[in-house]
Design an enzyme around this catalytic site. Structure first.
Site, PDB file in Angstrom:
ATOM      1  N   LYS A 147       0.847  -1.195   0.000  1.00  0.00           N
ATOM      2  CA  LYS A 147       0.000   0.000   0.000  1.00  0.00           C
ATOM      3  C   LYS A 147       0.885   1.247   0.000  1.00  0.00           C
ATOM      4  O   LYS A 147       1.902   1.298   0.696  1.00  0.00           O
ATOM      5  CB  LYS A 147      -0.907   0.011   1.233  1.00  0.00           C
ATOM      6  CG  LYS A 147      -2.170  -0.806   1.077  1.00  0.00           C
ATOM      7  CD  LYS A 147      -3.124  -0.537   2.229  1.00  0.00           C
ATOM      8  CE  LYS A 147      -4.502  -1.098   1.945  1.00  0.00           C
ATOM      9  NZ  LYS A 147      -5.464  -0.745   3.010  1.00  0.00           N
ATOM     10  N   GLU A 182     -21.162  -7.345   5.718  1.00  0.00           N
ATOM     11  CA  GLU A 182     -22.277  -6.663   6.377  1.00  0.00           C
ATOM     12  C   GLU A 182     -23.380  -7.631   6.798  1.00  0.00           C
ATOM     13  O   GLU A 182     -23.983  -7.466   7.864  1.00  0.00           O
ATOM     14  CB  GLU A 182     -22.857  -5.591   5.449  1.00  0.00           C
ATOM     15  CG  GLU A 182     -21.918  -4.438   5.172  1.00  0.00           C
ATOM     16  CD  GLU A 182     -20.986  -4.673   3.990  1.00  0.00           C
ATOM     17  OE1 GLU A 182     -20.223  -3.761   3.637  1.00  0.00           O
ATOM     18  OE2 GLU A 182     -21.018  -5.800   3.419  1.00  0.00           O
ATOM     19  N   ARG A 208     -26.620  -3.570   2.211  1.00  0.00           N
ATOM     20  CA  ARG A 208     -26.130  -4.915   1.904  1.00  0.00           C
ATOM     21  C   ARG A 208     -26.541  -5.929   2.966  1.00  0.00           C
ATOM     22  O   ARG A 208     -26.420  -7.131   2.756  1.00  0.00           O
ATOM     23  CB  ARG A 208     -24.613  -4.874   1.757  1.00  0.00           C
ATOM     24  CG  ARG A 208     -24.148  -3.957   0.646  1.00  0.00           C
ATOM     25  CD  ARG A 208     -22.640  -3.883   0.578  1.00  0.00           C
ATOM     26  NE  ARG A 208     -22.056  -5.166   0.233  1.00  0.00           N
ATOM     27  CZ  ARG A 208     -21.211  -5.368  -0.763  1.00  0.00           C
ATOM     28  NH1 ARG A 208     -20.842  -4.368  -1.532  1.00  0.00           N
ATOM     29  NH2 ARG A 208     -20.716  -6.551  -1.003  1.00  0.00           N
TER      30      ARG A 208
END
Length: 617
Positions: free
Chosen positions: A276, A361, A389
């Protein structure tokens, strides 16, 4: 740099030139994001892979599919948006996500995670039906975090069975999928995916058909033994070929591996490990802060954002933390958004009672049900857009059981630069239809703290919403009083018209009333507080005092607050009042600075005041 057909120009480049392009793209991303904000660390880390994808595959015919697509900035820069990139996430500018309306090379709009493999399966089906296998191949990039969602495994389950040719680039930037076991693992994985090995395997399998069962058994065990020391065993068991892990910043490895995967004619997982923030030393590595950023100084990495009032998220987090300190029954969950929802502080202080379940979720919602059943008080801290979701789970696993789970809905209303996929416009409408659930909203910082207290003691399912950033209404403007189920509260009772506000909409109502007052029109202000159950008694009484009602809420009109008010009134009463809603129309809301977006919707206080004056003239 010339932007026209840049993805075509790289086809003739050598490795060193591809590496130079990657570096230039990173510099462009860093320059723009440092000025305007955006997603940074993940997109810098994915740049080499994306350059390699464009070198090996043909974006003119091969569907390029990006999971979430916040990491696709390099793709935008390679497909004719070098100059337009300066407008990234600004109102009227290009989106921070892939968007087909913006470019023919953006195959699909994406803002939520874990959809890419399903999209690749769908594209593979279409390609097979059109008789284009061998001519086109879907290429999907998915981050390792997105692999925590069940939808990914549903898609891989079918893909492993149907065998649609596609290449799935697994961008592993946190080493959360599998750690490499060393050079042997890498060499074996690449060797087993090579054309030579695949031809050898097919010929051997045909030959072994004529051998005794014992010989076939031994050959199969030998191959399985080789695979067991590679991290791709999960994918292989699901019927997918696996290559990796490779160095996602080594352009030679990237190009060679993608070419191999392209030629296999099967569903292939290419596991690439990346860093990253690659190329920007301050952000390199796992620093959650650098995932999504506001404007910052490139030299120091320090934010350029001026200090302001605390966000609603911070108010919620600190209040819940105080309560959790005193009450061990309070527990909580978030779905891959510990910092964004304010849950990180609670996870650090109470690691046995607050959890981040990853991008899951549905699981987050359902897992809190048994805790509620066992006497705990769960808080599900989640963005409005992501609660969508888990909608079935709210109905089936919480509301149907009538369990006291509290949903703390963050990012309610317009969220700004993230745009259509993230606007928190629908939670009132989709939750209001569910039996057993109570919906309420605070108007300012003090009532947000009171909302957390009310939710903690509430005996059945409930949900309260609050915006991104600070509440509109400044603290201390009105005395804060505790929530009482289905009770609205007057903030101003004198006026010739009635403003009804819900949640952050109360602040907008107050601002609009102040502007109207300068024109000689006074408005009474009612904080609705509850939209389900609604204060029918007070609304019926209000109908006897005001014939003009104006409704303010950061939500869609359809099924929203004005709709709830109209449904609550007796037919005879409804005929006495004119209800005007300043909620969102039936459209997806574009990205951009929140005030500019509101202005485009005609919802700034001055615009609202003008509309009211015009409607009364």
């Amino acid at each position: 740099m010339e932007e026209e057909a840049l993805f075509e120009k790289i086809k003739g480049m050598d490795i060193s030139e591809l590496e130079a392009i990657s570096k230039e793209i990173r510099e462009r991303i860093l320059d723009v994001v440092s000025h305007h904000g955006g997603h940074l660390s993940s997109t810098l880390g994915a740049t080499d892979l994306i350059v390699g994808m464009h070198y090996v595959f043909d974006v003119k015919k091969d569907p390029f599919i990006f999971d979430v697509s916040h990491q696709a900035y390099a793709h935008k820069l390679l497909t004719g948006r070098w100059d337009a990139f300066e407008t990234l996430r600004q109102f009227g500018g290009i989106s921070g996500y892939t968007k087909p309306d913006e470019s023919p090379y953006d195959y699909y709009i994406a803002g939520h995670s874990s959809t890419s493999i399903s999209l690749a399966v769908g594209a593979g089906k279409a390609i097979r039906l059109r008789g284009e296998e061998g001519e086109r191949i879907p290429v999907a990039m998915i981050g390792d975090g997105a692999m925590s969602a069940g939808m990914v495994y549903e898609a891989m389950n079918e893909l492993g069975d149907r065998k649609y040719p596609c290449v799935i680039v697994l961008n592993d930037n946190e080493m959360s999928i599998a750690r490499p076991i060393g050079a042997i693992s890498r060499i074996l994985s690449q060797a087993m995916a090579s054309p030579f090995y695949q031809r050898f395997k097919e010929r051997t399998e045909k030959m072994l058909e004529h051998f005794p069962d014992s010989a076939r058994y031994m050959a199969k065990r030998m191959e399985e033994g080789m695979r067991m020391i590679t991290p791709g065993i999960l994918f292989e068991e699901m019927g997918l070929e696996y290559i990796g892990p490779i160095d996602g910043h080594d352009m030679v490895q990237i190009v060679e591996t993608l070419k191999t995967a392209q030629a296999m004619g099967k569903p292939v997982i290419v596991h690439a490990q990346t860093t990253k923030g690659k190329g920007y030393e301050i952000a390199e590595g796992y620093f959650e802060h650098w995932h999504g950023v506001g404007p910052f100084d490139k030299t120091t990495g320090k934010s350029l954002k001026k200090s302001s009032r605390p966000s609603a998220t911070k108010i919620f987090s600190e209040k819940l933390c105080q309560m959790a300190q005193k009450d061990r029954s309070i527990v909580g969950v978030t779905a891959a958004m510990p910092s964004g929802t304010g849950m990180k502080q609670l996870m650090e202080r109470f690691p046995d009672r607050f959890w981040d379940v990853g991008i899951a979720e549905q699981h987050a919602v359902t897992s809190m049900g048994p805790l509620a059943k066992e006497g705990f008080k769960p808080f599900v801290a989640i963005y409005s857009t992501f609660l969508q979701r888990g909608y079935d789970q709210v109905i089936h696993d919480i509301a149907l059981m009538n369990l006291p789970v509290a949903f703390a809905i963050d990012r309610a209303g317009i969220v700004g630069e993230d745009g259509e996929t993230h606007q928190g416009a629908f939670d009132i409408s989709y939750l209001r239809a569910i039996p057993n659930i109570t919906l309420f909203a605070p108007r300012d910082d003090e009532t947000l703290e009171l909302a957390v207290e009310f939710a903690a003691d509430f005996p059945t399912p409930c949900a309260f919403r609050y915006p991104r950033g600070a509440m509109i209404l400044a603290p201390g403007r009105y005395r804060a009083s505790s929530f009482k189920t289905a009770e609205a509260e007057y903030l101003e009772e004198n006026g010739e018209i009635l403003f009804i506000g819900y949640g952050n909409g109360v602040g907008r109502a107050v601002e609009s009333a102040e502007i109207l007052k300068k024109s000689g029109v006074n408005a009474a202000i009612l904080d609705l507080r509850f939209v389900k159950p609604i204060d029918r008694k007070r609304l019926e009484e209000a109908a006897g005092r005001w014939s003009e009602w104006y409704v303010f809420s950061d939500s869609v009109k359809m099924g929203g607050v004005a709709s709830a008010i109209a449904e609550a009134l007796m037919p005879g009463t409804l005929e006495k009042v004119r209800i005007v809603s300043f909620e969102y129309e039936d459209n997806f809301i574009p990205h951009g600075n929140t005030m500019l977006v509101e202005e485009s919707l005609g919802l700034r206080p001055k615009q609202i005041a003008e509309k009211i004056l015009k409607g009364r003239s």
